[in-house]
Write a protein that holds these residues in place. Sequence first.
Motif, PDB file in Angstrom:
ATOM      1  N   ARG A   6       0.829  -1.213   0.000  1.00  0.00           N
ATOM      2  CA  ARG A   6       0.000   0.000   0.000  1.00  0.00           C
ATOM      3  C   ARG A   6       0.861   1.260   0.000  1.00  0.00           C
ATOM      4  O   ARG A   6       0.533   2.243  -0.661  1.00  0.00           O
ATOM      5  CB  ARG A   6      -0.934  -0.017   1.206  1.00  0.00           C
ATOM      6  CG  ARG A   6      -1.982  -1.137   1.081  1.00  0.00           C
ATOM      7  CD  ARG A   6      -2.860  -1.214   2.261  1.00  0.00           C
ATOM      8  NE  ARG A   6      -3.665  -0.002   2.298  1.00  0.00           N
ATOM      9  CZ  ARG A   6      -4.750   0.143   3.026  1.00  0.00           C
ATOM     10  NH1 ARG A   6      -5.165  -0.847   3.784  1.00  0.00           N
ATOM     11  NH2 ARG A   6      -5.425   1.260   3.016  1.00  0.00           N
ATOM     12  N   ALA A  39       2.260   1.466  -3.575  1.00  0.00           N
ATOM     13  CA  ALA A  39       1.258   1.741  -4.610  1.00  0.00           C
ATOM     14  C   ALA A  39       0.729   3.175  -4.539  1.00  0.00           C
ATOM     15  O   ALA A  39       0.573   3.827  -5.557  1.00  0.00           O
ATOM     16  CB  ALA A  39       0.094   0.758  -4.503  1.00  0.00           C
ATOM     17  N   CYS A  40       0.457   3.659  -3.319  1.00  0.00           N
ATOM     18  CA  CYS A  40      -0.201   4.978  -3.251  1.00  0.00           C
ATOM     19  C   CYS A  40       0.325   5.842  -2.118  1.00  0.00           C
ATOM     20  O   CYS A  40      -0.373   6.745  -1.665  1.00  0.00           O
ATOM     21  CB  CYS A  40      -1.714   4.807  -3.157  1.00  0.00           C
ATOM     22  SG  CYS A  40      -2.235   3.817  -1.744  1.00  0.00           S
ATOM     23  N   ARG A  41       1.576   5.556  -1.660  1.00  0.00           N
ATOM     24  CA  ARG A  41       2.185   6.352  -0.591  1.00  0.00           C
ATOM     25  C   ARG A  41       1.228   6.476   0.598  1.00  0.00           C
ATOM     26  O   ARG A  41       1.023   7.551   1.151  1.00  0.00           O
ATOM     27  CB  ARG A  41       2.582   7.739  -1.093  1.00  0.00           C
ATOM     28  CG  ARG A  41       3.439   7.742  -2.331  1.00  0.00           C
ATOM     29  CD  ARG A  41       4.690   6.926  -2.192  1.00  0.00           C
ATOM     30  NE  ARG A  41       5.769   7.691  -1.599  1.00  0.00           N
ATOM     31  CZ  ARG A  41       6.935   7.158  -1.257  1.00  0.00           C
ATOM     32  NH1 ARG A  41       7.163   5.881  -1.445  1.00  0.00           N
ATOM     33  NH2 ARG A  41       7.869   7.892  -0.739  1.00  0.00           N
ATOM     34  N   ASP A  42       0.637   5.350   0.968  1.00  0.00           N
ATOM     35  CA  ASP A  42      -0.366   5.305   2.036  1.00  0.00           C
ATOM     36  C   ASP A  42       0.285   5.648   3.381  1.00  0.00           C
ATOM     37  O   ASP A  42       1.085   4.889   3.923  1.00  0.00           O
ATOM     38  CB  ASP A  42      -0.986   3.902   2.072  1.00  0.00           C
ATOM     39  CG  ASP A  42      -2.150   3.809   3.045  1.00  0.00           C
ATOM     40  OD1 ASP A  42      -2.046   4.314   4.174  1.00  0.00           O
ATOM     41  OD2 ASP A  42      -3.169   3.208   2.664  1.00  0.00           O
ATOM     42  N   HIS A  99       9.627   0.877  -3.112  1.00  0.00           N
ATOM     43  CA  HIS A  99       9.452   0.229  -4.416  1.00  0.00           C
ATOM     44  C   HIS A  99      10.538  -0.814  -4.704  1.00  0.00           C
ATOM     45  O   HIS A  99      10.378  -1.663  -5.568  1.00  0.00           O
ATOM     46  CB  HIS A  99       9.433   1.289  -5.527  1.00  0.00           C
ATOM     47  CG  HIS A  99      10.714   2.067  -5.619  1.00  0.00           C
ATOM     48  ND1 HIS A  99      11.030   3.076  -4.720  1.00  0.00           N
ATOM     49  CD2 HIS A  99      11.757   1.972  -6.472  1.00  0.00           C
ATOM     50  CE1 HIS A  99      12.225   3.572  -5.032  1.00  0.00           C
ATOM     51  NE2 HIS A  99      12.684   2.916  -6.094  1.00  0.00           N
TER      52      HIS A  99
END
Length: 197
Positions: free
Chosen positions: A27, A30-33, A78
């Motif tokens: 997470r 994917a979206c810098r949660d 990443h």
Amino acid sequence: MGSATETQAGAEAGDNPAEIHRALMARVAACRDREAFGALFLYFGPRVKSLMLKGGADHAQAEDIVQDVMMVVWRKVHLYAPDRGSVSAWIFTIARNARIDRLRRSASRPYQDIDDLELASEDSNGEDDAIANQRSRRVANAMEELPADQREIIDLAYIQDMSQSEIAAQLNVPLGTVKSRMRLAYAKLRDKLEEMQ
């Protein structure tokens, strides 16, 4: 950090801590949660610090290394490859390298390689899971309780992916001030965790 993040990660991973960590990492990648990263920070931060203390670092050095390690995790999430090992192995490798780099810079001090120290198991434990879930629910509140200047530093570092020197330049403050505010923020978050134990 909020219960929804932990619950969703747990549902995706079947409540296995290693799988929960992989789901949280995915997470963040994917979206810098931010909440997923906060959950990772609160789980691994104290463990990395403990490992550094066992390896001979003093408290300030251990906290600095934790900050360095978690900034690397945020920036390089990443690069984590689940097929090459667990999240904890990856993070502890980053910690080991950060420790070695620091020791090389102050080469006169002997040190114990943390490869020789025992790492905590990721095997599921009901009590540990309950504590982790409870901590996760309180992270957002703990972040909100930070003074604005400390919260701003944490946001710039972990949300906007800025280095400590970039933060110092943007805020027009000395690098030492940035490090000090990060250390204070981390200590306050750590204190919140210790209240739960």
